[in-house]
Design a protein around this motif. Structure first.
Motif, PDB file in Angstrom:
ATOM      1  N   GLY A  44       0.804  -1.221   0.000  1.00 49.81           N
ATOM      2  CA  GLY A  44       0.000   0.000   0.000  1.00 49.81           C
ATOM      3  C   GLY A  44       0.829   1.259   0.000  1.00 49.81           C
ATOM      4  N   ASN A 224      -1.243   2.325   5.197  1.00 51.60           N
ATOM      5  CA  ASN A 224      -1.433   1.660   3.910  1.00 51.60           C
ATOM      6  C   ASN A 224      -2.435   2.496   3.120  1.00 51.60           C
ATOM      7  OD1 ASN A 224      -2.437   0.064   1.842  1.00 51.60           O
ATOM      8  ND2 ASN A 224      -2.214  -1.835   3.005  1.00 51.60           N
ATOM      9  N   ARG A 226      -3.663   2.291   0.113  1.00 56.38           N
ATOM     10  CA  ARG A 226      -4.725   1.562  -0.580  1.00 56.38           C
ATOM     11  C   ARG A 226      -5.829   1.194   0.391  1.00 56.38           C
ATOM     12  NH1 ARG A 226      -1.981  -2.361  -3.263  1.00 56.38           N
ATOM     13  NH2 ARG A 226      -1.503  -3.307  -1.262  1.00 56.38           N
ATOM     14  N   ARG A 227      -5.404   0.729   1.534  1.00 58.46           N
ATOM     15  CA  ARG A 227      -6.363   0.347   2.555  1.00 58.46           C
ATOM     16  C   ARG A 227      -7.197   1.554   2.983  1.00 58.46           C
ATOM     17  NH1 ARG A 227      -6.354  -3.802   6.199  1.00 58.46           N
ATOM     18  NH2 ARG A 227      -8.447  -3.874   7.053  1.00 58.46           N
TER      19      ARG A 227
END
Lengths: 354, 624
Positions: A44, A224, A226-227
């Motif tokens: 991420g 992260n 993306r998370r």
């Protein structure tokens, strides 16, 4: 389309989080021939985004036309020939694959595919011989043999192709490969950067994002990006307008693992172990990597554990994680960890409460 | 049986003074084509025992050709031998298997229930009062040497029926055929012969043609040996012809099938037999399966023979022979004869002591859990001049049988380990009672299984066999299985480079797995019924691979281009979120976290078929 994909920066110029890295890469590609590259960093952080933007920089839009192929290679291994099946993503100019999926046969894959790429190298418009890019994911999961064979082929065919390697931790990549590549460390974005990215997206989506809430998402995301973006989207679906006290829904598999953890805490018996095995199978069927299962399970167990046991349990988790890498069938080792934990915990209970 | 004497023709009467069973006979020579044979008088035993011959030829009109008269004679002579020179009885040159054939129901080593079952079946069919019963064909299945044919012989003679056998024709060799063809003999395929034979009994009831209705004794047909078939067409013919037989025959017919053990079920022949059995059963034939004979029954039979032969075999030796025979009584008897012969004539020196030393050695081995290597075991066997184990049969075990042994983990109740052998002492928690079985490696050898599957099977099933409280055991066992897995993985990595390593590593892995299970499972459950399952792991592995590919494809299809993610990220982050969002959007949000399996539909792949079907293991796990 998910927001993560929708707002993924497409070119090196658009990249905001690792701007300096992106600019350096751009210079590198435009001014001279690019060397082999090794990207490493936590999940991420933006490795893939950078790589894809880089490819676009190198090849233009054609890099985007990707098709999935499930290919079988016939490999001549001494006395017999082995069939290896692997999924690849390929465009005219690059091939992406995760050779570690081939398990113990990964080294054949690496060699074969590079040889094959060398055979049909593309010719660019100026009649100059070009090169292809081979993008290898999860290099840190490659076996040692495969990494060594990669090293040799890298030298031999360096005129025909460039390797872009991508992994989480460079410590599992052998020294010889690291020294042949330009190492690019992509560190995880800090929370400020994440908040900025979230703000950017919510502006584009026309959302009101309370700053406290964005900070909470950033904190929960464990740096992260993306998370964090995925969480933002789920929260949007869950409830809008946002309230800063809103719960952030966890991933379903994480919840499943925490269920397993409480199962384990409740009862320690072979029968329960068998039930846990069933649940672990369920996770494996859904392709959750066993290392992640083990890590998460440890995390969940530690939350509920007495301080004096934590050290021992961590020790065993590390022990079985190592064995899992040595071995082949993850479930054996996952289960061994669970059994060990049950055994330790039960002894502890008996010792404390009689 | 001595073939030379076989064709002798004897005239004798059926005197009625004995126990109702009449002399029966057959016409293998007189009736050239029908290869039927039947058993002979049941009185021979009596005759032999008394040492006198009470049969006298009367001027009866009934002439019987006695097929097995040679044997009868032989027996009579040996009988004389007994009275005359008791010491030489071993050298009469006859196989004890034939000599000591069971003649009465009581002598059969087969389980009483099975005998009763077969007998009942015959009685039902032979009673004239009974109308047409369901089917006149009985299938008897069982391993080699469990007394299938013997049971039929004895029961039919007990019921006073004449038994006619399909005698397999001698195969014709190619040279022979060439030789014969000049003389004008035509070659008839064995299958053809069999077909015509079956056809005849089916249509005409066979025996009436040559017995001329003289005998009122009922007739039973025994087909002991089906012709081998090669290729689909021939097999189909055989199947059809048997099928017809089952449907329409009027005479009670017994077909004997020999199972070659499930371990070789990949064998084509065995599969064919299986198929025939099924098709015959569906046509209405009744099936009775004979189990391997228990060691106790074999022992009893052997003791009886020992008594008759007056040879001195210790109970211990008989026990060993019985155990080594693997439920094959024919083999056990031959072994016994061989054993006695050997000691008396050939190898009078020290065999028995040798022999005992082996058995002691074995005991020691099994008690001494820590002695591991297979090499050693082999040495122990070969060291003893190769004589000691001459009589043991090459035993094969089915996979499930072997697994059952490991999982049940039977041990002696108290330690008999003599510490004089073990120079080192073991700590309390490592001590285990001696195993009640062979060395595990030996069992593995017998079962002919790959080490990988063994570990998988043990992993799948071992938890069922553990005590409810014994989580410590479970953790030890699973660690050992993990060790085995690591060993196996090592092997895979370098399989092509070090070929010679292939032999040792996997067997070491299997050994670790098995011994780990045996050692770890120290609080076994009391013997209870457990089915052994096929490893679920295999299905899981396939499924997960399938899902992975599917995931990747889906993802690329949805977001063409710039995706490029590895599978773990997709699985752990994208899929859950998009699923969650999808559910939310459809308003079907469930509070509980259902796993996503149901969403990834499994079309096109039938996992049930892949998972090993575990029906076959039902009665395998019992130890007999």
């Amino acid at each position: 389309m998910l927001w993560v994909d929708k707002y993924r920066p497409k070119t090196l110029d658009q990249i905001t989080v690792h701007e300096d890295v992106a600019q350096n890469l751009k210079k590198l590609v435009t001014e001279q021939d690019c060397p082999h590259l090794l990207f490493y960093g936590p999940p991420g952080a933006g490795k893939k985004t950078l790589i894809m933007a880089l490819l676009r920089q190198m090849f233009g839009n054609s890099a985007e036309k990707v098709k999935v192929e499930n290919r079988t290679w016939k490999v001549d291994a001494g006395s017999r020939s082995i069939d290896i099946e692997l999924t690849t993503l390929a465009s005219a100019n690059h091939i992406e694959m995760s050779p570690s999926d081939a398990g113990f046969q990964d080294r054949y894959v690496v060699q074969e595919i590079i040889k094959e790429m060398a055979k049909n190298r593309p010719i660019d418009t100026k009649g100059k011989k070009g090169f292809k890019v081979l993008l290898l994911n999860e290099v840190d999961k490659l076996s040692r043999e495969a990494q060594h064979s990669l090293r040799r082929t890298m030298e031999k065919y360096s005129a025909y192709c460039r390797l872009i390697l991508c992994c989480n931790s460079s410590s599992r990549v052998i020294e010889a490969i690291r020294s042949r590549c330009l190492n690019v460390r992509i560190n995880a974005p800090n929370e400020e950067q994440i908040v900025r990215a979230l703000d950017f997206i919510s502006k584009k989506e026309d959302l009101q994002l309370p700053s406290g809430f964005a900070a909470r998402i950033a904190e929960k995301s464990n740096r992260n990006l993306r998370r964090a973006i995925l969480s933002l989207e789920t929260c949007r679906v869950q409830q809008y307008p946002f309230s800063s006290k809103q719960t952030i829904p966890p991933m379903d598999w994480e919840e499943y693992i925490s269920e397993i953890a409480s199962d384990i805490m409740k009862e320690q018996s072979p029968k329960r172990l068998f039930q846990v095995r069933g649940k672990l199978y369920e996770l494996l069927i859904n392709c959750i990597p066993p290392e992640i299962i083990l890590k998460r399970l440890l995390y969940e167990l530690l939350k509920k554990l007495d301080a004096e046991l934590k050290l021992e349990v961590c020790h065993w988790a590390a022990y079985y994680e190592h064995r899992m890498r040595l071995g082949q069938k993850a479930i054996f080792h996952l289960e061994a960890f669970v059994a060990k934990f049950m055994s330790v915990y039960k002894a502890f209970l008996i010792a404390t409460f009689g | 049986m001595v073939m030379g004497k076989r064709n002798s023709v004897i005239v004798l009467s059926s005197d009625d003074e004995n126990d109702g069973t009449t002399c029966s006979l057959s016409g293998s020579n007189s009736y050239a084509k029908s290869k039927s044979r039947s058993t002979s008088s049941r009185r021979k035993k009596k005759a032999r025992l008394s040492g006198s011959r009470s049969r006298s030829s009367k001027d009866s009109s009934k002439l019987y050709e006695i097929n097995e008269l040679g044997e009868d004679f032989n027996e009579v002579f040996t009988g004389f031998n007994v009275s005359a020179a008791g010491t030489h009885r071993n050298h009469s040159g006859e196989l004890w298997v034939h000599k000591h054939k069971p003649h009465f129901l009581e002598e059969l080593a087969v389980h009483k229930k099975k005998v009763e079952e077969v007998k009942m079946w015959f009685e039902k069919r032979l009673k004239p009062s009974q109308g047409i019963s369901s089917s006149n064909v009985l299938l008897i299945t069982g391993q080699a040497g469990v007394g299938k044919s013997a049971a039929v012989h004895v029961i039919s003679s007990h019921l006073g029926a004449i038994l006619c056998e399909w005698n397999t024709p001698t195969p014709v060799i190619w040279q022979e055929h060439l030789h014969n063809s000049s003389s004008g003999t035509q070659y008839i395929s064995k299958l053809d012969e069999f077909e015509t034979y079956v056809e005849r009994i089916r249509k005409y009831g066979l025996l009436s043609t040559y017995l001329n209705g003289e005998s009122k004794a009922p007739i039973i047909v025994l087909i002991d040996d089906l012709p081998t078939t090669n290729g689909k067409a021939a097999f189909g013919r055989l199947q059809d012809c048997l099928h017809l037989l089952v449907r329409s025959t009027q005479i009670p017919t017994v077909i004997v099938f020999t199972d070659y053990g499930n371990s070789d079920s990949a064998d084509h022949d065995a599969q064919c037999l299986e198929k025939i059995q099924l098709s015959l059963q569906s046509a209405g034939a009744c099936k009775i399966a004979f189990n391997p004979i228990t060691a106790n029954s074999i022992k009893k039979a052997l003791f009886r023979i020992c008594q008759l032969e007056q040879c001195n075999v210790s109970a211990e030796q008989v026990d060993l022979i019985a155990k080594a025979s693997g439920g094959d009584i024919r083999h056990a008897i031959t072994s016994l004869q061989f054993f006695c012969l050997e000691r008396n004539q050939v190898h009078s020196l020290s065999l028995s002591s040798n022999f005992l030393s082996v058995s002691r050695e074995k005991e020691k081995k099994s008690s001494n859990f820590l002695s591991v290597s297979k090499e050693k075991e082999k040495k122990a066997i070969t060291l003893d001049d190769g004589y000691s184990l001459h009589f043991s049969r090459d035993e094969t075990l089915s996979l499930f049988h072997a697994l059952g042994k490991f999982l049940h983990n039977k041990r002696e109740f108290e330690s008999t380990t003599k510490y004089e052998h073990d120079t080192f002492l073991i700590r309390e928690r490592f001590v285990r009672l001696p195993l009640k079985m062979d060395v595990p490696e030996k069992i593995l050898c017998h079962a002919h299984v790959q080490p990988g599957p063994v570990a998988d099977f043990l992993h799948e099933n071992v938890l069922d066999f553990m005590n409810e409280e014994a989580i410590d055991d479970a953790s030890i066992v699973s660690s050992y299985l993990g060790d085995a897995d690591i060993l196996l993985a090592k092997l895979r990595g370098m399989a092509s480079r070090y070929n010679e390593a292939e032999g040792v590593l996997p067997s070491a892995a299997a050994s670790v797995a098995v011994r780990g299970v045996l050692f770890g499972n120290s609080h076994t459950l009391s013997a209870r019924w457990h089915a052994v399952r096929g490893p679920k792991l295999w299905g899981v592995e396939r499924e997960s691979l399938y899902n992975k590919n599917k995931m990747l494809k889906q993802r690329v299809a949805e977001f063409e281009g710039l995706t490029s993610c590895n599978a773990s990220v997709i699985a752990t982050e994208y899929i859950p979120v998009s699923k969650w969002i999808g559910n939310r959007a459809r308003g079907e949000y469930h509070e509980s976290p259902q796993l996503l399996a149901d969403d990834l539909d499994m079309d096109g792949i039938d996992f049930d078929q892949m998972i090993l079907d575990d029906q076959e293991n039902d009665d395998e796990i019992e130890d007999w």
